[in-house]
Design a protein around this motif. Structure first.
Motif, PDB file in Angstrom:
ATOM      1  N   GLY A  33    -108.462   7.285 -29.444  1.00 45.58           N
ATOM      2  CA  GLY A  33    -107.735   8.192 -30.335  1.00 45.58           C
ATOM      3  C   GLY A  33    -106.258   7.851 -30.374  1.00 45.58           C
ATOM      4  N   PHE A  34    -105.450   8.814 -30.780  1.00 47.79           N
ATOM      5  CA  PHE A  34    -104.012   8.573 -30.867  1.00 47.79           C
ATOM      6  C   PHE A  34    -103.251   9.851 -30.550  1.00 47.79           C
ATOM      7  N   VAL A  35    -101.978   9.675 -30.205  1.00 50.47           N
ATOM      8  CA  VAL A  35    -101.047  10.784 -30.059  1.00 50.47           C
ATOM      9  C   VAL A  35     -99.905  10.511 -31.021  1.00 50.47           C
ATOM     10  N   ARG A  36     -99.325  11.580 -31.548  1.00 51.12           N
ATOM     11  CA  ARG A  36     -98.280  11.439 -32.552  1.00 51.12           C
ATOM     12  C   ARG A  36     -97.228  12.503 -32.324  1.00 51.12           C
ATOM     13  N   THR A  37     -95.961  12.167 -32.622  1.00 52.96           N
ATOM     14  CA  THR A  37     -94.891  13.141 -32.490  1.00 52.96           C
ATOM     15  C   THR A  37     -93.777  12.815 -33.478  1.00 52.96           C
ATOM     16  N   ALA A  38     -92.972  13.812 -33.766  1.00 54.46           N
ATOM     17  CA  ALA A  38     -91.791  13.632 -34.607  1.00 54.46           C
ATOM     18  C   ALA A  38     -90.686  12.975 -33.792  1.00 54.46           C
ATOM     19  N   PHE A  39     -89.827  12.198 -34.458  1.00 55.18           N
ATOM     20  CA  PHE A  39     -88.696  11.572 -33.766  1.00 55.18           C
ATOM     21  C   PHE A  39     -87.881  12.607 -33.002  1.00 55.18           C
ATOM     22  N   GLY A  40     -87.710  13.791 -33.587  1.00 55.69           N
ATOM     23  CA  GLY A  40     -86.902  14.842 -32.980  1.00 55.69           C
ATOM     24  C   GLY A  40     -87.473  15.407 -31.693  1.00 55.69           C
ATOM     25  N   GLU A  41     -88.726  15.133 -31.405  1.00 51.95           N
ATOM     26  CA  GLU A  41     -89.366  15.623 -30.177  1.00 51.95           C
ATOM     27  C   GLU A  41     -89.256  14.637 -29.020  1.00 51.95           C
ATOM     28  N   VAL A  42     -88.670  13.476 -29.269  1.00 51.32           N
ATOM     29  CA  VAL A  42     -88.529  12.459 -28.223  1.00 51.32           C
ATOM     30  C   VAL A  42     -87.239  12.723 -27.455  1.00 51.32           C
ATOM     31  N   ALA A  43     -87.364  12.905 -26.145  1.00 57.41           N
ATOM     32  CA  ALA A  43     -86.198  13.150 -25.287  1.00 57.41           C
ATOM     33  C   ALA A  43     -85.542  11.846 -24.871  1.00 57.41           C
ATOM     34  N   SER A  44     -86.357  10.816 -24.561  1.00 54.24           N
ATOM     35  CA  SER A  44     -85.794   9.544 -24.122  1.00 54.24           C
ATOM     36  C   SER A  44     -86.790   8.412 -24.308  1.00 54.24           C
ATOM     37  N   VAL A  45     -86.215   7.213 -24.369  1.00 50.04           N
ATOM     38  CA  VAL A  45     -87.004   5.982 -24.392  1.00 50.04           C
ATOM     39  C   VAL A  45     -86.389   5.095 -23.313  1.00 50.04           C
ATOM     40  N   ALA A  46     -87.166   4.764 -22.288  1.00 55.45           N
ATOM     41  CA  ALA A  46     -86.640   4.016 -21.142  1.00 55.45           C
ATOM     42  C   ALA A  46     -87.499   2.792 -20.859  1.00 55.45           C
ATOM     43  N   VAL A  47     -86.894   1.832 -20.200  1.00 52.72           N
ATOM     44  CA  VAL A  47     -87.583   0.613 -19.786  1.00 52.72           C
ATOM     45  C   VAL A  47     -87.953   0.748 -18.310  1.00 52.72           C
ATOM     46  N   ASP A  48     -89.184   0.366 -17.969  1.00 54.10           N
ATOM     47  CA  ASP A  48     -89.640   0.360 -16.582  1.00 54.10           C
ATOM     48  C   ASP A  48     -90.301  -0.993 -16.321  1.00 54.10           C
ATOM     49  N   ILE A  49     -89.666  -1.802 -15.486  1.00 50.22           N
ATOM     50  CA  ILE A  49     -90.212  -3.122 -15.157  1.00 50.22           C
ATOM     51  C   ILE A  49     -90.559  -3.127 -13.674  1.00 50.22           C
ATOM     52  N   GLN A  50     -91.830  -3.390 -13.377  1.00 50.18           N
ATOM     53  CA  GLN A  50     -92.290  -3.454 -11.996  1.00 50.18           C
ATOM     54  C   GLN A  50     -92.346  -4.919 -11.569  1.00 50.18           C
ATOM     55  N   LEU A  51     -91.877  -5.188 -10.360  1.00 51.28           N
ATOM     56  CA  LEU A  51     -91.795  -6.545  -9.845  1.00 51.28           C
ATOM     57  C   LEU A  51     -92.816  -6.791  -8.742  1.00 51.28           C
ATOM     58  N   ASN A  52     -93.218  -8.053  -8.577  1.00 55.57           N
ATOM     59  CA  ASN A  52     -94.090  -8.395  -7.460  1.00 55.57           C
ATOM     60  C   ASN A  52     -93.223  -8.741  -6.246  1.00 55.57           C
ATOM     61  N   LYS A  53     -93.841  -9.221  -5.174  1.00 56.09           N
ATOM     62  CA  LYS A  53     -93.092  -9.518  -3.941  1.00 56.09           C
ATOM     63  C   LYS A  53     -92.085 -10.647  -4.127  1.00 56.09           C
ATOM     64  N   GLN A  54     -92.320 -11.520  -5.102  1.00 62.60           N
ATOM     65  CA  GLN A  54     -91.398 -12.621  -5.377  1.00 62.60           C
ATOM     66  C   GLN A  54     -90.308 -12.191  -6.382  1.00 62.60           C
ATOM     67  N   LEU A  55     -90.267 -10.892  -6.665  1.00 62.75           N
ATOM     68  CA  LEU A  55     -89.302 -10.296  -7.593  1.00 62.75           C
ATOM     69  C   LEU A  55     -89.455 -10.815  -9.025  1.00 62.75           C
ATOM     70  N   GLU A  56     -90.698 -11.129  -9.383  1.00 63.19           N
ATOM     71  CA  GLU A  56     -91.010 -11.535 -10.752  1.00 63.19           C
ATOM     72  C   GLU A  56     -91.604 -10.340 -11.492  1.00 63.19           C
ATOM     73  N   PRO A  57     -91.235 -10.158 -12.757  1.00 69.33           N
ATOM     74  CA  PRO A  57     -91.792  -9.040 -13.518  1.00 69.33           C
ATOM     75  C   PRO A  57     -93.307  -9.200 -13.708  1.00 69.33           C
ATOM     76  N   VAL A  58     -94.049  -8.160 -13.371  1.00 66.76           N
ATOM     77  CA  VAL A  58     -95.502  -8.200 -13.546  1.00 66.76           C
ATOM     78  C   VAL A  58     -95.995  -7.098 -14.478  1.00 66.76           C
ATOM     79  N   ASN A  59     -95.178  -6.101 -14.697  1.00 71.02           N
ATOM     80  CA  ASN A  59     -95.589  -4.985 -15.541  1.00 71.02           C
ATOM     81  C   ASN A  59     -94.364  -4.467 -16.285  1.00 71.02           C
ATOM     82  N   ARG A  60     -94.354  -4.670 -17.600  1.00 68.49           N
ATOM     83  CA  ARG A  60     -93.231  -4.250 -18.437  1.00 68.49           C
ATOM     84  C   ARG A  60     -93.678  -3.069 -19.280  1.00 68.49           C
ATOM     85  N   GLN A  61     -93.008  -1.945 -19.113  1.00 70.02           N
ATOM     86  CA  GLN A  61     -93.407  -0.743 -19.840  1.00 70.02           C
ATOM     87  C   GLN A  61     -92.218  -0.098 -20.546  1.00 70.02           C
ATOM     88  N   LEU A  62     -92.525   0.508 -21.679  1.00 69.41           N
ATOM     89  CA  LEU A  62     -91.594   1.384 -22.355  1.00 69.41           C
ATOM     90  C   LEU A  62     -92.102   2.792 -22.080  1.00 69.41           C
TER      91      LEU A  62
END
Length: 97
Positions: A33-62
């Motif tokens: 399915g899907f979720v939908r919202t108006a632009f005005g309902e968005v509080a923030s948009v942030a970047v979350d990058i998770q690193l492995n033990k070698q400090l390499e990005p393994v998971n890039r999320q918005l």
């Protein structure tokens, strides 16, 4: 999708993010399915990058956080840093300007 939602852009993410500039809305498409919202309902948009033990990005999320009493977050994955930054810049310019 729902009536009146005209897709003006699709971001290359997993799950996909669809943007409707005419309706001032965004949607996240999930396999069931899907979720939908108006632009005005968005509080923030942030970047979350998770690193492995070698400090390499393994998971890039918005992380799209919605306004309201409950803390609703939509986490969307990107395959590389460039797509992630492009998506954040696109959403920031549409939602917060």
């Amino acid at each position: 999708m729902a009536e009146g939602f005209v897709v003006s852009a699709e971001l290359e993410s997993s799950p996909a993010i669809l943007i409707s500039e005419s309706r001032q809305q965004l949607a996240v498409l999930y396999p069931d399915g899907f979720v939908r919202t108006a632009f005005g309902e968005v509080a923030s948009v942030a970047v979350d990058i998770q690193l492995n033990k070698q400090l390499e990005p393994v998971n890039r999320q918005l992380v799209i956080t919605l306004k309201g009493g409950t803390s609703t977050e939509w986490r969307v994955h990107f395959k590389d840093d460039q797509q992630l930054e492009q998506a954040k810049n696109t959403l920031d310019s549409l939602i917060f300007n």
